[in-house]
Design a protein around this motif. Structure first.
Motif, PDB file in Angstrom:
ATOM      1  N   LEU A 140      -7.451 -37.765  28.546  1.00 44.54           N
ATOM      2  CA  LEU A 140      -7.957 -38.901  27.778  1.00 44.54           C
ATOM      3  C   LEU A 140      -8.981 -38.473  26.725  1.00 44.54           C
ATOM      4  O   LEU A 140      -8.881 -38.909  25.564  1.00 44.54           O
ATOM      5  N   PRO A 141      -9.991 -37.645  27.048  1.00 44.37           N
ATOM      6  CA  PRO A 141     -10.918 -37.204  25.991  1.00 44.37           C
ATOM      7  C   PRO A 141     -10.219 -36.462  24.862  1.00 44.37           C
ATOM      8  O   PRO A 141     -10.571 -36.626  23.687  1.00 44.37           O
ATOM      9  N   THR A 142      -9.212 -35.644  25.208  1.00 46.00           N
ATOM     10  CA  THR A 142      -8.474 -34.917  24.180  1.00 46.00           C
ATOM     11  C   THR A 142      -7.747 -35.880  23.258  1.00 46.00           C
ATOM     12  O   THR A 142      -7.774 -35.739  22.030  1.00 46.00           O
ATOM     13  N   ALA A 143      -7.081 -36.879  23.846  1.00 46.73           N
ATOM     14  CA  ALA A 143      -6.348 -37.861  23.049  1.00 46.73           C
ATOM     15  C   ALA A 143      -7.282 -38.637  22.133  1.00 46.73           C
ATOM     16  O   ALA A 143      -6.983 -38.858  20.949  1.00 46.73           O
ATOM     17  N   LEU A 144      -8.424 -39.043  22.662  1.00 44.81           N
ATOM     18  CA  LEU A 144      -9.399 -39.761  21.846  1.00 44.81           C
ATOM     19  C   LEU A 144      -9.944 -38.871  20.729  1.00 44.81           C
ATOM     20  O   LEU A 144     -10.203 -39.333  19.617  1.00 44.81           O
ATOM     21  N   GLY A 145     -10.101 -37.575  21.035  1.00 43.97           N
ATOM     22  CA  GLY A 145     -10.555 -36.641  20.008  1.00 43.97           C
ATOM     23  C   GLY A 145      -9.557 -36.509  18.875  1.00 43.97           C
ATOM     24  O   GLY A 145      -9.935 -36.471  17.698  1.00 43.97           O
ATOM     25  N   TYR A 146      -8.274 -36.454  19.213  1.00 44.01           N
ATOM     26  CA  TYR A 146      -7.238 -36.420  18.173  1.00 44.01           C
ATOM     27  C   TYR A 146      -7.310 -37.679  17.307  1.00 44.01           C
ATOM     28  O   TYR A 146      -7.197 -37.616  16.069  1.00 44.01           O
ATOM     29  N   GLN A 147      -7.486 -38.823  17.942  1.00 42.35           N
ATOM     30  CA  GLN A 147      -7.562 -40.068  17.180  1.00 42.35           C
ATOM     31  C   GLN A 147      -8.785 -40.086  16.270  1.00 42.35           C
ATOM     32  O   GLN A 147      -8.713 -40.547  15.130  1.00 42.35           O
ATOM     33  N   GLN A 148      -9.935 -39.588  16.777  1.00 45.96           N
ATOM     34  CA  GLN A 148     -11.132 -39.504  15.951  1.00 45.96           C
ATOM     35  C   GLN A 148     -10.911 -38.578  14.756  1.00 45.96           C
ATOM     36  O   GLN A 148     -11.314 -38.884  13.630  1.00 45.96           O
ATOM     37  N   SER A 149     -10.274 -37.442  14.997  1.00 41.67           N
ATOM     38  CA  SER A 149     -10.020 -36.490  13.910  1.00 41.67           C
ATOM     39  C   SER A 149      -9.109 -37.105  12.853  1.00 41.67           C
ATOM     40  O   SER A 149      -9.345 -36.939  11.649  1.00 41.67           O
ATOM     41  N   ALA A 150      -8.081 -37.801  13.304  1.00 39.85           N
ATOM     42  CA  ALA A 150      -7.177 -38.452  12.362  1.00 39.85           C
ATOM     43  C   ALA A 150      -7.910 -39.504  11.537  1.00 39.85           C
ATOM     44  O   ALA A 150      -7.726 -39.607  10.320  1.00 39.85           O
ATOM     45  N   GLY A 151      -8.771 -40.288  12.203  1.00 41.96           N
ATOM     46  CA  GLY A 151      -9.535 -41.302  11.477  1.00 41.96           C
ATOM     47  C   GLY A 151     -10.476 -40.691  10.451  1.00 41.96           C
ATOM     48  O   GLY A 151     -10.623 -41.223   9.343  1.00 41.96           O
ATOM     49  N   SER A 152     -11.114 -39.582  10.812  1.00 39.57           N
ATOM     50  CA  SER A 152     -12.023 -38.921   9.873  1.00 39.57           C
ATOM     51  C   SER A 152     -11.261 -38.354   8.680  1.00 39.57           C
ATOM     52  O   SER A 152     -11.730 -38.414   7.538  1.00 39.57           O
ATOM     53  N   ALA A 153     -10.087 -37.797   8.937  1.00 37.04           N
ATOM     54  CA  ALA A 153      -9.280 -37.268   7.838  1.00 37.04           C
ATOM     55  C   ALA A 153      -8.887 -38.373   6.872  1.00 37.04           C
ATOM     56  O   ALA A 153      -8.914 -38.191   5.645  1.00 37.04           O
ATOM     57  N   VAL A 154      -8.543 -39.535   7.411  1.00 38.16           N
ATOM     58  CA  VAL A 154      -8.197 -40.671   6.560  1.00 38.16           C
ATOM     59  C   VAL A 154      -9.406 -41.104   5.736  1.00 38.16           C
ATOM     60  O   VAL A 154      -9.280 -41.450   4.555  1.00 38.16           O
ATOM     61  N   SER A 155     -10.594 -41.079   6.341  1.00 41.13           N
ATOM     62  CA  SER A 155     -11.811 -41.458   5.611  1.00 41.13           C
ATOM     63  C   SER A 155     -12.065 -40.532   4.428  1.00 41.13           C
ATOM     64  O   SER A 155     -12.522 -40.970   3.366  1.00 41.13           O
ATOM     65  N   ILE A 156     -11.770 -39.239   4.607  1.00 42.31           N
ATOM     66  CA  ILE A 156     -12.004 -38.274   3.532  1.00 42.31           C
ATOM     67  C   ILE A 156     -10.973 -38.420   2.420  1.00 42.31           C
ATOM     68  O   ILE A 156     -11.303 -38.417   1.232  1.00 42.31           O
ATOM     69  N   LEU A 157      -9.710 -38.574   2.798  1.00 45.86           N
ATOM     70  CA  LEU A 157      -8.623 -38.565   1.822  1.00 45.86           C
ATOM     71  C   LEU A 157      -8.220 -39.956   1.346  1.00 45.86           C
ATOM     72  O   LEU A 157      -7.562 -40.095   0.317  1.00 45.86           O
ATOM     73  N   GLY A 158      -8.628 -40.976   2.103  1.00 44.84           N
ATOM     74  CA  GLY A 158      -8.135 -42.322   1.824  1.00 44.84           C
ATOM     75  C   GLY A 158      -8.597 -42.892   0.499  1.00 44.84           C
ATOM     76  O   GLY A 158      -7.810 -43.514  -0.230  1.00 44.84           O
TER      77      GLY A 158
END
Length: 425
Positions: A140-158
């Protein structure tokens, strides 16, 4: 359910589909969020109207959030999420078609904002509640970490992507978002995992208010989750005020809109770095330690905004201040989901989100008034003192200091939590 460790989690077909659909949908959302106020200004010439339309989504969450938690616990979560994506596809297509026919009006944009906000609320609560049933508890922490990373990437590139799409046509971001919602719905349909456990017994449905009280009551009886939720809400008040505050400080330094974007880009980079190490950090350090470190880092870093002599150093401060927050978000969410009985996850998740979103709204609304009354730099010091108080309170809380590492909840403890919730509801 597939169980893998580390990067092997991506070999879990269901989680990969869920993550990819969320990433695609988030890119579309970011593009539409940036384009919506520009479309409103183009139609009305009013920045006030643009702010009002953006605020409707938050209001929808605050009004509907607790009810969404009840529905997510009552109904099939996968079905809810697919219908939400289908509904948001139709809403965004409607904006594109209306603009193409030269019949786009403000009432349609109001309705789209409200209905999309309601569907988005349902989707978010269902998604968070379902995740422990898609991945193994230890992942579960790993999955949440992936989701956080994806969200941060979207914030940078969005933001750059949104600007490019808007340059092509003012409703092109809406068209892209419609496609992203449709792709998300198809990805959800392809998943095999059940999004909730089998209910062992079927009981008569209580009134919605009674079921809301069950979720809020469970949250209140958990000392660590209760305290950290209240602290997070208090931190969100500062965060909401801080957004406009940082813009004001950057403008006082003579920053162009490009440099203001660089400042917030620094925050996104810091959040991305934190998200990338969140899995390792949450596995190594207890939740309480992570919470204390985050609050002390924020308390030390935030006053530096008042001292930064250039936009570049504002960006550096923003990056440093944002570093631990994603780690805390992963640890806190993993802990909450791990100890919450599945039949209560929707209501508990919605209660936490409603409180923190409401606090964020209060901070956003109060920020402008406080800047006008106190000035930007005095407000920085006031927010720093606020964060210092939160750090001291959290450090002094014995239950938080002894909270375990995120996700380290035994099956026996989970069964005890389930039995306690059943007996007290």
């Amino acid at each position: 359910m597939n169980t893998f460790r580390g990067s092997g989690l991506l070999r879990n077909r269901d989680f990969s589909l869920l993550l990819s659909s969320q990433l695609i949908s988030a890119i579309g959302d970011q593009a539409q969020f940036m384009a919506l106020p520009l479309v409103v200004v183009a139609l009305t010439g009013s920045a006030t109207q643009a702010g009002f339309v953006l605020g409707l989504g938050t209001v929808s969450f605050l009004v509907f959030g607790l009810v969404a938690g009840v529905l997510v616990d009552r109904w099939d979560r996968k079905t809810i999420m697919m219908w939400c994506e289908a509904g948001r596809t139709l809403l965004t297509v409607g904006v594109v078609v209306a603009d193409w026919l030269d019949r786009l009006t403000m009432p349609q944009l109001y309705a789209t904002a409200v209905l999309a906000g309601i569907l988005g609320t349902l989707f978010q609560v269902a998604n968070t509640s379902a995740l422990p049933n898609v991945v193994d508890a230890q992942q579960l922490p790993t999955a949440l970490g992936y989701q956080q990373s994806a969200g941060s990437a979207v914030s940078i590139l969005g933001a750059p992507l949104a600007g490019a799409l808007y340059a092509v046509g003012r409703v092109v971001p809406f068209a892209v978002n419609a496609v992203s919602f449709a792709v998300s719905a198809v990805s959800l349909r392809m998943m095999h995992a059940r999004f909730q456990t089998e209910r062992q017994e079927i009981r008569a449905r209580a009134r919605i208010t009674t079921e809301i009280r069950e979720g809020v009551g469970w949250l209140w009886r958990e000392p660590v989750v209760r305290f950290l939720t209240l602290v997070t809400a208090a931190d969100k008040i500062r965060y909401g005020a801080g957004y406009l505050l940082i813009i004001t400080l950057a403008q006082q330094l003579g920053s162009s809109p490009l440099w203001i974007g660089v400042v917030f880009g620094g925050a996104a980079v810091g959040a991305m770095a934190g998200a990338l190490v969140s899995n390792r950090a949450t596995r190594r350090f207890p939740l309480g330690h992570i919470a204390v470190v985050m609050l002390w880092l924020e308390a030390v870093m935030f006053p530096l905004y008042a001292l930064a002599p250039s936009p570049l150093l504002l960006a550096v401060v923003a990056a440093g201040e944002s570093l631990v927050a994603p780690v805390y978000a992963v640890a806190m969410t993993a802990h909450q989901l791990s100890i919450t009985p599945d039949e209560l996850r929707g209501r508990v998740t919605s209660a936490v989100s409603t409180l923190t979103t409401g606090a964020l709204s209060i901070g956003t609304l109060a920020g402008g008034a406080l800047i006008g009354a106190l000035g930007a730099k005095p407000l920085v010091w006031l927010c720093g003192a606020w964060l210092l108080a939160l750090a001291l309170l959290t450090t002094a809380n014995r239950a938080v200091r002894h909270a375990p590492r995120a996700g380290v909840i035994s099956r026996a403890e989970g069964a005890d939590a389930h039995q306690t919730a059943t007996l007290t509801s």
